[in-house]
Enzyme design. Structure first.
Site, PDB file in Angstrom:
ATOM      1  N   HIS A  65     -99.191 -83.896  21.183  1.00 37.43           N
ATOM      2  CA  HIS A  65     -99.159 -83.425  22.559  1.00 37.43           C
ATOM      3  C   HIS A  65     -97.886 -83.893  23.249  1.00 37.43           C
ATOM      4  O   HIS A  65     -97.195 -84.805  22.790  1.00 37.43           O
ATOM      5  CB  HIS A  65    -100.391 -83.931  23.318  1.00 37.43           C
ATOM      6  CG  HIS A  65    -101.673 -83.356  22.814  1.00 37.43           C
ATOM      7  ND1 HIS A  65    -102.893 -83.683  23.346  1.00 37.43           N
ATOM      8  CD2 HIS A  65    -101.937 -82.460  21.824  1.00 37.43           C
ATOM      9  CE1 HIS A  65    -103.858 -83.022  22.714  1.00 37.43           C
ATOM     10  NE2 HIS A  65    -103.301 -82.281  21.786  1.00 37.43           N
ATOM     11  N   GLU A  67     -97.247 -85.657  25.926  1.00 40.20           N
ATOM     12  CA  GLU A  67     -97.146 -87.055  26.322  1.00 40.20           C
ATOM     13  C   GLU A  67     -96.763 -87.941  25.138  1.00 40.20           C
ATOM     14  O   GLU A  67     -95.909 -88.830  25.258  1.00 40.20           O
ATOM     15  CB  GLU A  67     -98.481 -87.544  26.920  1.00 40.20           C
ATOM     16  CG  GLU A  67     -98.892 -86.814  28.179  1.00 40.20           C
ATOM     17  CD  GLU A  67     -99.820 -85.638  27.919  1.00 40.20           C
ATOM     18  OE1 GLU A  67    -100.748 -85.431  28.716  1.00 40.20           O
ATOM     19  OE2 GLU A  67     -99.624 -84.927  26.906  1.00 40.20           O
ATOM     20  N   CYS A  93    -105.187 -85.487  28.303  1.00 40.70           N
ATOM     21  CA  CYS A  93    -106.491 -85.315  27.654  1.00 40.70           C
ATOM     22  C   CYS A  93    -107.210 -86.656  27.525  1.00 40.70           C
ATOM     23  O   CYS A  93    -106.606 -87.726  27.509  1.00 40.70           O
ATOM     24  CB  CYS A  93    -106.339 -84.642  26.296  1.00 40.70           C
ATOM     25  SG  CYS A  93    -105.454 -85.613  25.063  1.00 40.70           S
ATOM     26  N   ALA A 172     -91.117 -50.448  31.434  1.00 43.39           N
ATOM     27  CA  ALA A 172     -89.786 -50.120  31.959  1.00 43.39           C
ATOM     28  C   ALA A 172     -89.829 -48.717  32.530  1.00 43.39           C
ATOM     29  O   ALA A 172     -90.279 -47.774  31.864  1.00 43.39           O
ATOM     30  CB  ALA A 172     -88.733 -50.215  30.854  1.00 43.39           C
ATOM     31  N   TRP A 188     -84.016 -44.939  26.280  1.00 45.47           N
ATOM     32  CA  TRP A 188     -83.492 -46.250  26.659  1.00 45.47           C
ATOM     33  C   TRP A 188     -83.127 -46.192  28.136  1.00 45.47           C
ATOM     34  O   TRP A 188     -82.218 -45.478  28.529  1.00 45.47           O
ATOM     35  CB  TRP A 188     -82.268 -46.616  25.829  1.00 45.47           C
ATOM     36  CG  TRP A 188     -82.597 -46.913  24.395  1.00 45.47           C
ATOM     37  CD1 TRP A 188     -82.330 -46.135  23.312  1.00 45.47           C
ATOM     38  CD2 TRP A 188     -83.252 -48.075  23.893  1.00 45.47           C
ATOM     39  NE1 TRP A 188     -82.784 -46.736  22.166  1.00 45.47           N
ATOM     40  CE2 TRP A 188     -83.366 -47.925  22.497  1.00 45.47           C
ATOM     41  CE3 TRP A 188     -83.774 -49.223  24.483  1.00 45.47           C
ATOM     42  CZ2 TRP A 188     -83.951 -48.872  21.674  1.00 45.47           C
ATOM     43  CZ3 TRP A 188     -84.370 -50.178  23.663  1.00 45.47           C
ATOM     44  CH2 TRP A 188     -84.448 -49.999  22.290  1.00 45.47           C
ATOM     45  N   ARG A 202     -91.215 -61.841  24.474  1.00 42.90           N
ATOM     46  CA  ARG A 202     -92.069 -61.755  23.289  1.00 42.90           C
ATOM     47  C   ARG A 202     -92.285 -63.117  22.640  1.00 42.90           C
ATOM     48  O   ARG A 202     -93.375 -63.429  22.142  1.00 42.90           O
ATOM     49  CB  ARG A 202     -91.445 -60.807  22.268  1.00 42.90           C
ATOM     50  CG  ARG A 202     -91.510 -59.349  22.639  1.00 42.90           C
ATOM     51  CD  ARG A 202     -90.740 -58.495  21.658  1.00 42.90           C
ATOM     52  NE  ARG A 202     -90.666 -57.102  22.074  1.00 42.90           N
ATOM     53  CZ  ARG A 202     -89.740 -56.256  21.677  1.00 42.90           C
ATOM     54  NH1 ARG A 202     -88.784 -56.658  20.836  1.00 42.90           N
ATOM     55  NH2 ARG A 202     -89.749 -55.008  22.103  1.00 42.90           N
ATOM     56  N   LEU A 222     -90.998 -54.913  17.486  1.00 39.33           N
ATOM     57  CA  LEU A 222     -91.827 -55.847  18.259  1.00 39.33           C
ATOM     58  C   LEU A 222     -91.521 -57.300  17.910  1.00 39.33           C
ATOM     59  O   LEU A 222     -92.412 -58.154  17.881  1.00 39.33           O
ATOM     60  CB  LEU A 222     -93.320 -55.556  18.061  1.00 39.33           C
ATOM     61  CG  LEU A 222     -93.804 -54.166  18.482  1.00 39.33           C
ATOM     62  CD1 LEU A 222     -95.301 -54.019  18.251  1.00 39.33           C
ATOM     63  CD2 LEU A 222     -93.460 -53.872  19.941  1.00 39.33           C
ATOM     64  N   ARG A 225     -85.374 -60.797  18.780  1.00 39.15           N
ATOM     65  CA  ARG A 225     -84.133 -60.756  18.005  1.00 39.15           C
ATOM     66  C   ARG A 225     -82.989 -61.451  18.749  1.00 39.15           C
ATOM     67  O   ARG A 225     -81.862 -60.963  18.787  1.00 39.15           O
ATOM     68  CB  ARG A 225     -83.788 -59.303  17.672  1.00 39.15           C
ATOM     69  CG  ARG A 225     -84.864 -58.653  16.801  1.00 39.15           C
ATOM     70  CD  ARG A 225     -84.481 -57.280  16.325  1.00 39.15           C
ATOM     71  NE  ARG A 225     -84.394 -56.288  17.370  1.00 39.15           N
ATOM     72  CZ  ARG A 225     -85.442 -55.679  17.927  1.00 39.15           C
ATOM     73  NH1 ARG A 225     -86.675 -56.002  17.546  1.00 39.15           N
ATOM     74  NH2 ARG A 225     -85.274 -54.762  18.871  1.00 39.15           N
ATOM     75  N   SER A 322    -106.005 -48.151  30.208  1.00 38.72           N
ATOM     76  CA  SER A 322    -107.304 -48.561  29.668  1.00 38.72           C
ATOM     77  C   SER A 322    -107.528 -50.061  29.833  1.00 38.72           C
ATOM     78  O   SER A 322    -108.645 -50.502  30.112  1.00 38.72           O
ATOM     79  CB  SER A 322    -107.429 -48.152  28.199  1.00 38.72           C
ATOM     80  OG  SER A 322    -106.576 -48.927  27.369  1.00 38.72           O
TER      81      SER A 322
END
Length: 387
Positions: A65, A67, A93, A172, A188, A202, A222, A225, A322
Site C-alpha cells: 500500500h 503508506e 487500513c 468526441a 477524425w 485509457r 483500444l 500508445r 443504453s
C-alpha cells in the site's frame, strides 16, 4: 463521498496541508488503473520541520500500500519520522490482509499527525483506521480534497458502495453534435492533444468497452500508445450480440497477448465462438433483453466479479444511451472539436442540443465539473450528482 462522518465536520486546513495533499493526489493519479482490486492511493510523509521525506503510491497489483511504500523509502531516515505528518488520500487500513494494517505501520514509525482525504467504505476499515490512530495518540484530520480523492478512486468506491464498477464514457463531437460524417464511417475530429489525452485516459482504467458497430467502423486498438505506457493497457471488451467481430480485426489479432472479452448472446453461433476462442478471445455468453440486446447490467455484474472496477466506454450513441438509461454512467469526458459537419451521425452527450433524440433529458442529474482547452479542442467533464 466518504464513510467517515467526521470528514463532514468543519476542519481547518493550512496552506501546507493543501500543498502536501495535492502531492499525495498526484501520486494517487499515477497509480490509477494499475492497482487491481485495491484502490489507487497516494501518500506523502513530511518531517516535523516541514520537509518532504518520501512519497508513495499503491504498487502494481495493489501491494504494498501507499503508506508502506513511503515508509520503506525512509529506512535510512527513520529517526526523522518521529513526530512526522502523513498525508494520505484514503483512510489508512486497519485490517490484516496479505499485508499488516497501514495504521499500525504509521504508529510504529512514530507518525504523530495524519491527514487523509476520504474515509474508506470497506467494512473492514470504515473508521477503524482512524480509531486505531487516535487511540495511539495520533492527531487525525480528514476531508481534505475528498472529492478529488473520490474521483481518482471511483472504481474502488463504486465496487464497495454501489456493488458495481464505475463507468466513464468518452465521446468526441463536432460543434454541431455529430460524432461522424456518416454512420459506420470513421471520422477524425479532434487534434493531437486530445488524442494524447485519450491514450492517457485509457491507462487509468481497468477496462475499456466498445460496441461491435464501433469495431466495424473504426477497427480500433483500444490501447494506450504513449511512450512508457506499454504495460498499462486496460482489458479490452466488446459488446457483440451476434458475434460479427471480424477475425482479422486488430482486437482479435492481439487477443493472445492483450486480453479481449466479447459479450454475446447465449444463443450466438457456436462455430463463431470456437473460432474466436481459438485466437485467444474470451467469449462470455449473457442473456439477451427483450430488445434482443445485451444488458448493460449483465456486463457490469461480470466486470465486478472479475475485478474490473473502473470501465471507460468508447462507443457510439446507441451503446452509450443504453448505459445512461441503465443508470450506470458516473462520469462523461466530452471532447468538442472546432469543426462543423452539417450532417452525419449524432452523438449522445450532455452538450447535445441540435438533435433532441440524442440529448440528455432536462431531468438528467449531471453537472459540468470542468471545462478546459486541449489544443484547439475543448474537454468538458461531467459528473453524475449522486457520484
Amino acid at each position: 463521498m466518504t464513510s467517515d462522518a467526521r470528514a463532514s465536520e468543519q476542519v481547518s486546513f493550512s496552506s501546507d496541508d493543501e500543498r502536501w495533499m495535492r502531492l499525495a493526489l498526484l501520486m494517487a493519479r499515477r497509480a490509477q488503473g494499475r492497482t487491481a482490486e485495491n484502490p489507487p492511493v497516494g501518500c506523502v510523509l513530511v518531517s516535523r520541520e516541514g520537509q518532504l521525506l518520501a512519497t508513495g503510491r499503491t504498487a502494481g497489483n495493489g501491494r504494498p500500500h501507499a503508506e508502506q511504500v513511503a515508509l520503506d523509502k525512509c529506512r535510512k531516515l527513520y529517526a526523522r519520522l518521529e513526530g512526522a505528518h502523513a498525508y494520505v488520500t484514503l483512510e489508512p487500513c486497519a485490517h490484516h490482509g496479505q499485508t499488516p494494517p497501514c495504521a499500525d505501520a504509521l504508529i510504529t514509525a512514530g507518525i504523530k499527525y495524519v491527514t487523509y482525504g476520504l474515509g474508506d467504505p470497506d467494512t473492514r476499515v470504515d473508521g477503524k483506521g482512524r480509531t486505531l490512530l487516535e487511540a495511539a495518540g495520533v492527531q487525525v484530520k480528514s476531508g481534505l480534497f475528498a472529492q478529488e480523492a473520490a474521483d481518482i478512486m471511483a472504481g474502488f468506491l463504486a465496487s464497495k458502495t454501489k456493488n458495481r464498477p464505475s463507468f466513464t464514457t468518452k465521446t468526441a463531437l463536432s460543434l454541431d453534435g455529430f460524432i461522424a460524417a456518416k454512420k459506420g464511417r470513421q471520422s477524425w475530429l479532434t487534434g493531437e492533444a486530445a488524442r494524447r489525452f485519450v491514450h492517457d485516459l485509457r491507462s487509468r482504467y481497468d477496462g475499456v468497452l466498445t460496441g461491435i458497430d464501433s469495431v466495424l467502423a473504426d477497427d480500433p486498438q483500444l490501447t494506450c500508445r504513449l511512450a512508457g505506457y506499454a504495460s498499462d493497457n486496460p482489458v479490452k471488451m466488446v459488446m457483440d450480440s451476434h458475434l460479427r467481430l471480424p477475425s482479422d480485426s486488430q482486437l482479435v489479432r492481439t487477443a493472445a497477448s492483450q486480453p479481449l472479452l466479447v459479450f454475446t448472446r447465449l444463443d450466438s453461433d457456436g462455430e463463431k465462438q470456437a473460432a474466436l476462442q481459438a485466437k485467444g478471445v474470451q467469449v462470455i455468453g449473457v442473456k439477451a433483453g427483450r430488445d434482443g440486446r445485451i444488458s448493460p447490467d449483465d456486463v457490469a455484474e461480470y466486470c465486478l466479479r472479475s475485478g474490473i472496477y473502473s470501465v471507460l466506454i468508447e462507443a457510439g450513441a446507441v451503446l452509450n444511451k443504453s448505459f445512461f438509461a441503465a443508470g450506470l454512467v458516473d462520469k462523461v469526458a466530452e471532447l468538442i472539436a472546432p469543426v462543423t459537419l452539417g450532417q452525419g451521425y449524432a452523438g449522445y452527450s450532455p452538450s447535445q442540443n441540435r438533435h433532441p433524440s440524442m440529448a440528455f433529458a432536462r431531468s438528467a442529474d449531471y453537472i459540468k465539473s470542468s471545462d478546459r482547452a486541449l489544443g484547439d479542442d475543448r474537454l468538458n467533464i461531467w459528473h453524475h450528482l449522486a457520484t
